[in-house]
Motif scaffolding. Structure first.
Motif, PDB file in Angstrom:
ATOM      1  N   TYR A   1       0.966  -1.206  -0.050  1.00 59.65           N
ATOM      2  CA  TYR A   1       0.100  -0.024   0.212  1.00 59.65           C
ATOM      3  C   TYR A   1       0.861   1.225  -0.123  1.00 59.65           C
ATOM      4  O   TYR A   1       0.506   2.241  -0.804  1.00 59.65           O
ATOM      5  CB  TYR A   1      -0.869  -0.162   1.261  1.00 59.65           C
TER       6      TYR A   1
ATOM      7  N   SER B   1     -12.396  -3.583   5.639  1.00 57.92           N
ATOM      8  CA  SER B   1     -11.520  -3.270   4.625  1.00 57.92           C
ATOM      9  C   SER B   1     -11.262  -3.753   3.202  1.00 57.92           C
ATOM     10  O   SER B   1     -10.961  -3.269   2.078  1.00 57.92           O
ATOM     11  CB  SER B   1     -10.057  -3.316   5.373  1.00 57.92           C
TER      12      SER B   1
ATOM     13  N   ASP C   1     -11.118  -2.728  -1.253  1.00 56.65           N
ATOM     14  CA  ASP C   1     -10.077  -2.770  -1.949  1.00 56.65           C
ATOM     15  C   ASP C   1      -9.653  -1.938  -3.145  1.00 56.65           C
ATOM     16  O   ASP C   1      -8.844  -1.746  -3.740  1.00 56.65           O
ATOM     17  CB  ASP C   1      -9.735  -4.277  -2.087  1.00 56.65           C
TER      18      ASP C   1
ATOM     19  N   ASN D   1      -8.313   1.313  -3.661  1.00 54.36           N
ATOM     20  CA  ASN D   1      -6.728   1.159  -3.651  1.00 54.36           C
ATOM     21  C   ASN D   1      -6.529   0.579  -4.859  1.00 54.36           C
ATOM     22  O   ASN D   1      -5.034   0.592  -4.777  1.00 54.36           O
ATOM     23  CB  ASN D   1      -6.521   0.443  -2.316  1.00 54.36           C
TER      24      ASN D   1
ATOM     25  N   ASP E   1     -12.285   5.785   7.433  1.00 49.04           N
ATOM     26  CA  ASP E   1     -11.787   4.845   6.126  1.00 49.04           C
ATOM     27  C   ASP E   1     -11.063   5.774   5.313  1.00 49.04           C
ATOM     28  O   ASP E   1     -11.690   6.716   4.873  1.00 49.04           O
ATOM     29  CB  ASP E   1     -12.705   3.966   5.364  1.00 49.04           C
TER      30      ASP E   1
ATOM     31  N   THR F   1      -8.833   5.762   1.455  1.00 51.11           N
ATOM     32  CA  THR F   1      -8.159   5.001   0.257  1.00 51.11           C
ATOM     33  C   THR F   1      -7.502   5.897  -0.681  1.00 51.11           C
ATOM     34  O   THR F   1      -7.264   6.911  -0.200  1.00 51.11           O
ATOM     35  CB  THR F   1      -9.618   4.419  -0.392  1.00 51.11           C
TER      36      THR F   1
END
Length: 323
Positions: free
Chosen positions: A106, A199, A203, A206, A230, A232
């Motif tokens: 990430y 999460s 995804d 991301n 959250d 991203t």
């Protein structure tokens, strides 16, 4: 073979017994990467991830803070909850021993995209916002909540919904195609939204291709994905981040309200200035008229006096001529 039938409670009770009797499921260490971490005053919820597998864990004894992306070892036992038919790993202690692969991947992708300038190309959202593209799932409460928030004060705003998968295999193709379509249709702003989730549900936001698609939009994009806590990579690439879809609606509504406040304030000031100038000119006109009137009367009186004097002189001369 004779069919066997069990009720839900009977089957769940049996599975619970299997879990309780299986020694290998008790007093063991489970290693994985922290994918989610949430804490309440009485309970800690942790999701571990390893490869493509997730494990939901809970603790009522250990309140140690675990950072997302950490590699950890949790000590406890697997438990099956008869009432809701779910399995959790109930841990009593935790030990962190490094950073996980997901966290490293990430951060590496984030740094790569940031260095390319994808997070700095922000577009201003101009007011008023009268035409919105909403990219989201056609199921769920997001569409209803967003439209309700936008139309609560100003019903003139047009909202075009671009239905998309927001998780799963089709999500990337759906979302990127709709971003491209919305960007070419002349909207004032694009809102990409989905409701809360784990999460793993986020995804796709991301995903490198998704982030590039958001950054490439010429139209300002508001990223409104998941819960308020959250974050991203799409949030960083968007022109603006909203904690939830409803908050995105609030942001747009507030921009419109600010626009109309400034507009009506300008109209009020224009009206006041026009009235002030008009009053000033009218007063000047009255003064000028009064001055003209006064001078006209004075001139007339002087002329009348002159005429009377002349008339008197002529009359005297006539009388003398007649003597």
């Amino acid at each position: 073979m004779r069919d066997r039938t069990l009720t839900v409670s009977q089957l769940n009770r049996y599975i619970k017994g299997v879990f309780e009797d299986e020694i290998v499921l008790h007093d063991l260490n489970v290693e994985g990467e922290v994918y989610e971490f949430k804490q309440t005053p009485a309970t800690v919820f942790v999701t571990l991830k390893e490869s493509d597998s997730l494990l939901h864990c809970v603790s009522f004894d250990c309140f140690q803070k675990l950072d997302v992306g950490d590699k950890v070892s949790l000590f406890g036992s697997a438990a099956f909850y008869e009432r809701n038919g779910k399995m959790s790993f109930v841990y009593r202690s935790a030990r962190a021993f490094g950073k996980g692969r997901l966290n490293a991947e990430y951060n590496a992708l984030k740094n790569k995209l940031e260095n390319e300038g994808l997070f700095s190309n922000k577009k201003d959202i101009k007011s008023p916002v009268t035409d919105i593209a909403l990219i989201t799932s056609e199921t769920g409460a997001v569409i209803h909540d967003f439209i309700k928030t936008i139309h609560r004060k100003r019903k003139f705003t047009n909202i075009t919904v671009y239905p998309s998968e927001v998780q799963g295999k089709r999500a990337e193709a759906d979302l990127t195609a709709n971003l491209h379509a919305a960007d070419g249709n002349g909207h004032d702003v694009i809102v990409i939204a989905r409701g809360g989730g784990g999460s793993d549900d986020l995804d796709i936001f991301n995903n490198e291709n998704m982030v590039r698609a958001v950054a490439a939009c010429k139209t300002p994009v508001i990223s409104a994905v998941g819960h308020e806590t959250d974050f991203t990579l799409c949030d960083f690439a968007a022109s603006l981040r909203a904690g939830t879809p409803s908050m995105a609606g609030e942001i747009i509504s507030r921009k419109n309200e600010e626009f109309f406040e400034k507009f009506f304030d300008a109209v009020y000031r224009l009206d006041s200035n026009v009235n002030r100038v008009f009053a000033y000119k009218l007063n000047g006109l009255k003064n000028s008229s009064a001055d003209v009137s006064y001078k006209s009367i004075a001139n007339f009186e002087r002329f009348a006096t002159s005429v009377k004097v002349l008339s008197y002189r002529l009359s005297n001369k006539r009388d003398k001529c007649l003597e």
